[in-house]
Design a protein around this motif. Structure first.
Motif, PDB file in Angstrom:
ATOM      1  N   GLU A 187      35.008  41.756  40.122  1.00 30.34           N
ATOM      2  CA  GLU A 187      36.422  41.403  40.283  1.00 30.34           C
ATOM      3  C   GLU A 187      36.593  40.235  41.248  1.00 30.34           C
ATOM      4  OE1 GLU A 187      38.419  44.977  41.480  1.00 30.34           O
ATOM      5  OE2 GLU A 187      38.007  45.984  39.575  1.00 30.34           O
ATOM      6  N   LEU A 188      35.864  40.269  42.352  1.00 32.82           N
ATOM      7  CA  LEU A 188      35.946  39.173  43.323  1.00 32.82           C
ATOM      8  C   LEU A 188      35.448  37.866  42.731  1.00 32.82           C
ATOM      9  CD1 LEU A 188      34.779  40.918  46.621  1.00 32.82           C
ATOM     10  CD2 LEU A 188      37.054  40.037  46.114  1.00 32.82           C
ATOM     11  N   ASN A 189      34.359  37.929  41.976  1.00 38.10           N
ATOM     12  CA  ASN A 189      33.832  36.723  41.342  1.00 38.10           C
ATOM     13  C   ASN A 189      34.824  36.134  40.350  1.00 38.10           C
ATOM     14  OD1 ASN A 189      31.444  36.642  42.755  1.00 38.10           O
ATOM     15  ND2 ASN A 189      30.269  37.717  41.191  1.00 38.10           N
ATOM     16  N   LYS A 190      35.487  37.016  39.590  1.00 35.24           N
ATOM     17  CA  LYS A 190      36.472  36.563  38.615  1.00 35.24           C
ATOM     18  C   LYS A 190      37.639  35.870  39.320  1.00 35.24           C
ATOM     19  CE  LYS A 190      39.043  38.205  34.613  1.00 35.24           C
ATOM     20  NZ  LYS A 190      39.418  39.357  33.804  1.00 35.24           N
ATOM     21  N   LYS A 191      38.126  36.469  40.408  1.00 32.44           N
ATOM     22  CA  LYS A 191      39.225  35.879  41.173  1.00 32.44           C
ATOM     23  C   LYS A 191      38.815  34.544  41.795  1.00 32.44           C
ATOM     24  CE  LYS A 191      41.570  40.167  42.392  1.00 32.44           C
ATOM     25  NZ  LYS A 191      41.928  41.096  43.487  1.00 32.44           N
ATOM     26  N   ARG A 192      37.582  34.490  42.308  1.00 37.47           N
ATOM     27  CA  ARG A 192      37.086  33.268  42.931  1.00 37.47           C
ATOM     28  C   ARG A 192      36.978  32.143  41.911  1.00 37.47           C
ATOM     29  NH1 ARG A 192      32.298  31.384  42.623  1.00 37.47           N
ATOM     30  NH2 ARG A 192      31.364  33.352  42.041  1.00 37.47           N
ATOM     31  N   LYS A 193      36.464  32.441  40.720  1.00 40.77           N
ATOM     32  CA  LYS A 193      36.330  31.428  39.677  1.00 40.77           C
ATOM     33  C   LYS A 193      37.702  30.917  39.238  1.00 40.77           C
ATOM     34  CE  LYS A 193      31.904  32.958  37.857  1.00 40.77           C
ATOM     35  NZ  LYS A 193      31.180  33.594  36.750  1.00 40.77           N
ATOM     36  N   GLU A 194      38.653  31.822  39.125  1.00 45.14           N
ATOM     37  CA  GLU A 194      40.013  31.429  38.734  1.00 45.14           C
ATOM     38  C   GLU A 194      40.640  30.532  39.803  1.00 45.14           C
ATOM     39  OE1 GLU A 194      42.928  31.709  35.699  1.00 45.14           O
ATOM     40  OE2 GLU A 194      40.872  32.413  35.767  1.00 45.14           O
ATOM     41  N   ALA A 195      40.455  30.887  41.057  1.00 44.90           N
ATOM     42  CA  ALA A 195      40.978  30.074  42.153  1.00 44.90           C
ATOM     43  C   ALA A 195      40.316  28.703  42.174  1.00 44.90           C
ATOM     44  CB  ALA A 195      40.762  30.784  43.490  1.00 44.90           C
ATOM     45  N   ASN A 196      39.013  28.660  41.927  1.00 48.23           N
ATOM     46  CA  ASN A 196      38.303  27.382  41.891  1.00 48.23           C
ATOM     47  C   ASN A 196      38.796  26.500  40.753  1.00 48.23           C
ATOM     48  OD1 ASN A 196      36.783  28.023  44.121  1.00 48.23           O
ATOM     49  ND2 ASN A 196      34.970  28.620  42.964  1.00 48.23           N
ATOM     50  N   ARG A 197      39.096  27.101  39.598  1.00 52.12           N
ATOM     51  CA  ARG A 197      39.641  26.325  38.471  1.00 52.12           C
ATOM     52  C   ARG A 197      40.972  25.710  38.846  1.00 52.12           C
ATOM     53  NH1 ARG A 197      40.630  29.239  33.221  1.00 52.12           N
ATOM     54  NH2 ARG A 197      41.060  27.179  32.453  1.00 52.12           N
ATOM     55  N   LYS A 198      41.835  26.479  39.506  1.00 53.60           N
ATOM     56  CA  LYS A 198      43.141  25.965  39.926  1.00 53.60           C
ATOM     57  C   LYS A 198      42.980  24.759  40.830  1.00 53.60           C
ATOM     58  CE  LYS A 198      45.785  30.263  39.778  1.00 53.60           C
ATOM     59  NZ  LYS A 198      46.537  31.246  40.575  1.00 53.60           N
ATOM     60  N   ILE A 199      42.102  24.879  41.802  1.00 57.07           N
ATOM     61  CA  ILE A 199      41.870  23.796  42.760  1.00 57.07           C
ATOM     62  C   ILE A 199      41.285  22.574  42.049  1.00 57.07           C
ATOM     63  CG2 ILE A 199      40.486  23.104  44.766  1.00 57.07           C
ATOM     64  CD1 ILE A 199      40.715  26.096  45.676  1.00 57.07           C
ATOM     65  N   TYR A 200      40.310  22.809  41.171  1.00 62.50           N
ATOM     66  CA  TYR A 200      39.640  21.727  40.456  1.00 62.50           C
ATOM     67  C   TYR A 200      40.634  20.932  39.612  1.00 62.50           C
ATOM     68  CZ  TYR A 200      36.567  19.351  37.157  1.00 62.50           C
ATOM     69  OH  TYR A 200      35.948  18.411  36.381  1.00 62.50           O
ATOM     70  N   TYR A 201      41.443  21.616  38.804  1.00 58.38           N
ATOM     71  CA  TYR A 201      42.404  20.921  37.943  1.00 58.38           C
ATOM     72  C   TYR A 201      43.414  20.120  38.762  1.00 58.38           C
ATOM     73  CZ  TYR A 201      40.710  23.655  33.956  1.00 58.38           C
ATOM     74  OH  TYR A 201      39.934  24.216  32.970  1.00 58.38           O
ATOM     75  N   LYS A 202      43.843  20.700  39.867  1.00 53.89           N
ATOM     76  CA  LYS A 202      44.830  20.016  40.703  1.00 53.89           C
ATOM     77  C   LYS A 202      44.226  18.780  41.363  1.00 53.89           C
ATOM     78  CE  LYS A 202      48.997  19.836  42.125  1.00 53.89           C
ATOM     79  NZ  LYS A 202      50.036  19.511  41.156  1.00 53.89           N
TER      80      LYS A 202
END
Length: 156
Positions: free
Chosen positions: A59-74
């Motif tokens: 669950e933590l890995n999934k949340k971390r990857k999602e957060a990283n995608r948000k930062i990357y796209y922005k």
């Protein structure tokens, strides 16, 4: 948890006041680890075997990857994840060129479409699969080269 207090002396060639709190904590942590290495490793090994631990880690890995995608796209394209998802819906969850669906992507770890953008202006054009994005990159977004490639294939 520790039941007793451990006193660890930190060797420092300069005066003891010259170390910051962060440096003192780092030295303490390092020394503590050296003294209790086996106990710490055993505790980590035992706790990582439980199914509850594995579930929390996933669950933590999934949340971390999602957060990283948000930062990357922005940072990279100045778009939000919501804008990415809107583009995906507008393209019917398909590559803008070859129409492969996002669920069919099979290129290494890539699970998502690449954000196609103009390298000159930075303007986002759409979403492409890895292969189609590479094609545009290899021809430097030059339509003349692309037309020549089409003629070559038609004449072959």
């Amino acid at each position: 948890m520790l039941n007793s207090t451990i006193t660890i002396k930190i060797k420092d060639n300069s005066t003891s006041n010259s170390l910051t709190k962060k440096e003192k904590l780092k030295a303490y942590t390092k020394k503590y680890y050296e003294l209790n290495k086996e106990k710490i490793k055993a505790r980590i090994k035992e706790s990582s075997k439980t199914e509850d631990f594995k579930k929390k880690r996933r669950e933590l890995n999934k949340k971390r990857k999602e957060a990283n995608r948000k930062i990357y796209y922005k940072k990279r394209y100045n778009i939000t994840l919501e804008e990415y998802n809107r583009m995906l819906i507008l393209q019917n969850s398909q590559c803008g060129i070859c129409k492969i669906s996002e669920s069919e992507i099979k290129h290494g770890r890539n699970k998502y479409f690449a954000v196609d953008h103009c390298h000159t202006t930075g303007k986002v054009r759409g979403l492409l699969c890895y292969k189609c994005n590479c094609i545009l990159g290899f021809i430097n977004d030059n339509t003349e080269h692309l037309n020549n490639a089409i003629k070559y294939l038609e004449n072959a």
